[in-house]
Design a protein around this motif. Sequence first.
Motif, PDB file in Angstrom:
ATOM      1  N   PHE A  86       1.181  45.601 -25.319  1.00 30.97           N
ATOM      2  CA  PHE A  86       0.599  46.036 -24.055  1.00 30.97           C
ATOM      3  C   PHE A  86      -0.416  44.991 -23.599  1.00 30.97           C
ATOM      4  O   PHE A  86      -1.339  44.655 -24.343  1.00 30.97           O
ATOM      5  CB  PHE A  86      -0.097  47.388 -24.210  1.00 30.97           C
ATOM      6  CG  PHE A  86       0.817  48.502 -24.623  1.00 30.97           C
ATOM      7  CD1 PHE A  86       1.637  49.126 -23.697  1.00 30.97           C
ATOM      8  CD2 PHE A  86       0.865  48.922 -25.936  1.00 30.97           C
ATOM      9  CE1 PHE A  86       2.479  50.160 -24.073  1.00 30.97           C
ATOM     10  CE2 PHE A  86       1.702  49.958 -26.328  1.00 30.97           C
ATOM     11  CZ  PHE A  86       2.513  50.573 -25.386  1.00 30.97           C
ATOM     12  N   ASP A  87      -0.263  44.493 -22.376  1.00 31.38           N
ATOM     13  CA  ASP A  87      -1.138  43.460 -21.832  1.00 31.38           C
ATOM     14  C   ASP A  87      -1.676  43.917 -20.469  1.00 31.38           C
ATOM     15  O   ASP A  87      -0.904  44.273 -19.576  1.00 31.38           O
ATOM     16  CB  ASP A  87      -0.349  42.150 -21.678  1.00 31.38           C
ATOM     17  CG  ASP A  87      -1.178  41.017 -21.088  1.00 31.38           C
ATOM     18  OD1 ASP A  87      -2.406  41.166 -20.950  1.00 31.38           O
ATOM     19  OD2 ASP A  87      -0.585  39.976 -20.764  1.00 31.38           O
ATOM     20  N   SER A  88      -3.001  43.929 -20.335  1.00 33.50           N
ATOM     21  CA  SER A  88      -3.647  44.239 -19.052  1.00 33.50           C
ATOM     22  C   SER A  88      -3.206  45.594 -18.510  1.00 33.50           C
ATOM     23  O   SER A  88      -2.906  45.756 -17.327  1.00 33.50           O
ATOM     24  CB  SER A  88      -3.350  43.142 -18.022  1.00 33.50           C
ATOM     25  OG  SER A  88      -3.787  41.878 -18.497  1.00 33.50           O
ATOM     26  N   CYS A  89      -3.180  46.586 -19.387  1.00 34.14           N
ATOM     27  CA  CYS A  89      -2.839  47.948 -18.980  1.00 34.14           C
ATOM     28  C   CYS A  89      -4.110  48.776 -18.809  1.00 34.14           C
ATOM     29  O   CYS A  89      -5.121  48.525 -19.471  1.00 34.14           O
ATOM     30  CB  CYS A  89      -1.928  48.596 -20.017  1.00 34.14           C
ATOM     31  SG  CYS A  89      -0.311  47.802 -20.156  1.00 34.14           S
ATOM     32  N   LYS A  90      -4.042  49.766 -17.929  1.00 33.83           N
ATOM     33  CA  LYS A  90      -5.172  50.641 -17.700  1.00 33.83           C
ATOM     34  C   LYS A  90      -4.720  52.087 -17.874  1.00 33.83           C
ATOM     35  O   LYS A  90      -3.687  52.491 -17.351  1.00 33.83           O
ATOM     36  CB  LYS A  90      -5.744  50.437 -16.296  1.00 33.83           C
ATOM     37  CG  LYS A  90      -6.313  49.039 -16.076  1.00 33.83           C
ATOM     38  CD  LYS A  90      -6.995  48.913 -14.729  1.00 33.83           C
ATOM     39  CE  LYS A  90      -7.473  47.479 -14.480  1.00 33.83           C
ATOM     40  NZ  LYS A  90      -8.410  47.013 -15.503  1.00 33.83           N
ATOM     41  N   MET A  91      -5.564  52.822 -18.598  1.00 35.16           N
ATOM     42  CA  MET A  91      -5.239  54.208 -18.932  1.00 35.16           C
ATOM     43  C   MET A  91      -6.449  55.062 -18.642  1.00 35.16           C
ATOM     44  O   MET A  91      -7.411  55.057 -19.387  1.00 35.16           O
ATOM     45  CB  MET A  91      -4.868  54.269 -20.400  1.00 35.16           C
ATOM     46  CG  MET A  91      -4.462  55.630 -20.846  1.00 35.16           C
ATOM     47  SD  MET A  91      -2.952  56.109 -20.063  1.00 35.16           S
ATOM     48  CE  MET A  91      -2.642  57.630 -20.892  1.00 35.16           C
ATOM     49  N   LYS A 123      -6.386  42.970 -23.544  1.00 32.30           N
ATOM     50  CA  LYS A 123      -7.027  43.078 -22.226  1.00 32.30           C
ATOM     51  C   LYS A 123      -6.681  44.401 -21.535  1.00 32.30           C
ATOM     52  O   LYS A 123      -6.334  44.450 -20.354  1.00 32.30           O
ATOM     53  CB  LYS A 123      -6.624  41.907 -21.330  1.00 32.30           C
ATOM     54  CG  LYS A 123      -7.292  40.589 -21.687  1.00 32.30           C
ATOM     55  CD  LYS A 123      -6.991  39.517 -20.646  1.00 32.30           C
ATOM     56  CE  LYS A 123      -7.742  38.221 -20.964  1.00 32.30           C
ATOM     57  NZ  LYS A 123      -7.467  37.166 -19.959  1.00 32.30           N
ATOM     58  N   SER A 124      -6.815  45.496 -22.271  1.00 33.06           N
ATOM     59  CA  SER A 124      -6.474  46.805 -21.720  1.00 33.06           C
ATOM     60  C   SER A 124      -7.687  47.736 -21.780  1.00 33.06           C
ATOM     61  O   SER A 124      -8.550  47.587 -22.650  1.00 33.06           O
ATOM     62  CB  SER A 124      -5.297  47.411 -22.476  1.00 33.06           C
ATOM     63  OG  SER A 124      -4.124  46.631 -22.280  1.00 33.06           O
TER      64      SER A 124
END
Length: 340
Positions: A86-91, A123-124
């Motif tokens: 997972f790269d540059s994910c937002k949760m 980067k998440s």
Amino acid sequence: LGGGAFFTNTSIDQFNMINSIFKQNFAMAPTSSLNGGALGIYSKSLTSLRWSNINIIENIAYNSSSGGLYLSVEKNGESSEISIYFDSCKMFNNRAKYKGGFSHCSLKSYVTGFSQLKMSIYKSDFVNNTSDEDSGGALHIYNRLNKETGNSAILNVMLSSFISNSAKRHAGGICFESSNSDANVTIQDSNFFNNTAKSDAGAVSFRVLGGDHNAIKVFLNILNLTLVFNQIKSSGSYKGSGGGINFFTGRKLESVMIRMHLLNITNNKAEGNGAGLAIYVPSRVTSIEISRADFIHNEAGKTGLGGAVYIFINDEESPQSSSISPYTKHSNVIPFRVHL
């Protein structure tokens, strides 16, 4: 099922996704089920999952395993590897009745399973996710690998933030549970702020469970980490330990190596032991190294031990090596408690 999408028993080996949003999806099953508020994935063939710039926001799952993504991958009778990235994910603001806001990675097999898991979070950001009934408010990883083929679980978390996540049991932030496998975990250049749990580990939990432990090796590497205002809000007679980080194994392992460098562990609370850091290992520990770490204003409970650090090693042999650097600072309620 999956509120946004559900994939089951597919023959897909690779699942790649970029620049996508899953927002305000809803999933409800009549009984506890393997699904996610945004996505549910169940596969016996998947070997690679790579997601970049994915936003999973305000999804809800009832009677299910994850408010965001539920991922279950199973192999039978073969040696194989799976890679999850997972790269540059937002949760943000996902809620589940069971297991985790972001991902419950269940690499399970009742006969034989995968030989290796490689999972990377880069980067998440995980903010305000809730697990109402179980562990891992933001991220819950459970692996049960193939003990017949020689196996390992590798987790790398880098440049990521875990903020205001909560769990009913272990770890408001990350809960990593491993069975039947070596484990190599690195968390680096990341922040944990205001995460809460009701059992152990306000922010981060490492748990080695089940299986034949005597041949298992564990390496935990924590580098340049900030843990601030994380806490355990226990209820009843049980008093949870490790307001910042909790490492636990219930049985003897072949070796345990723990390295922690450049830490800021401040204003964390636990109603039990080790408000900053708690380590429970009933086995031989090869080494524990803590260097250039600041433990400031952490507070254990009224009957708790080790406001900053609590280490319990119950074995006939003390660690081959252990050290706490002279650069480590502490200003805590009952600073250290070490049992060897």
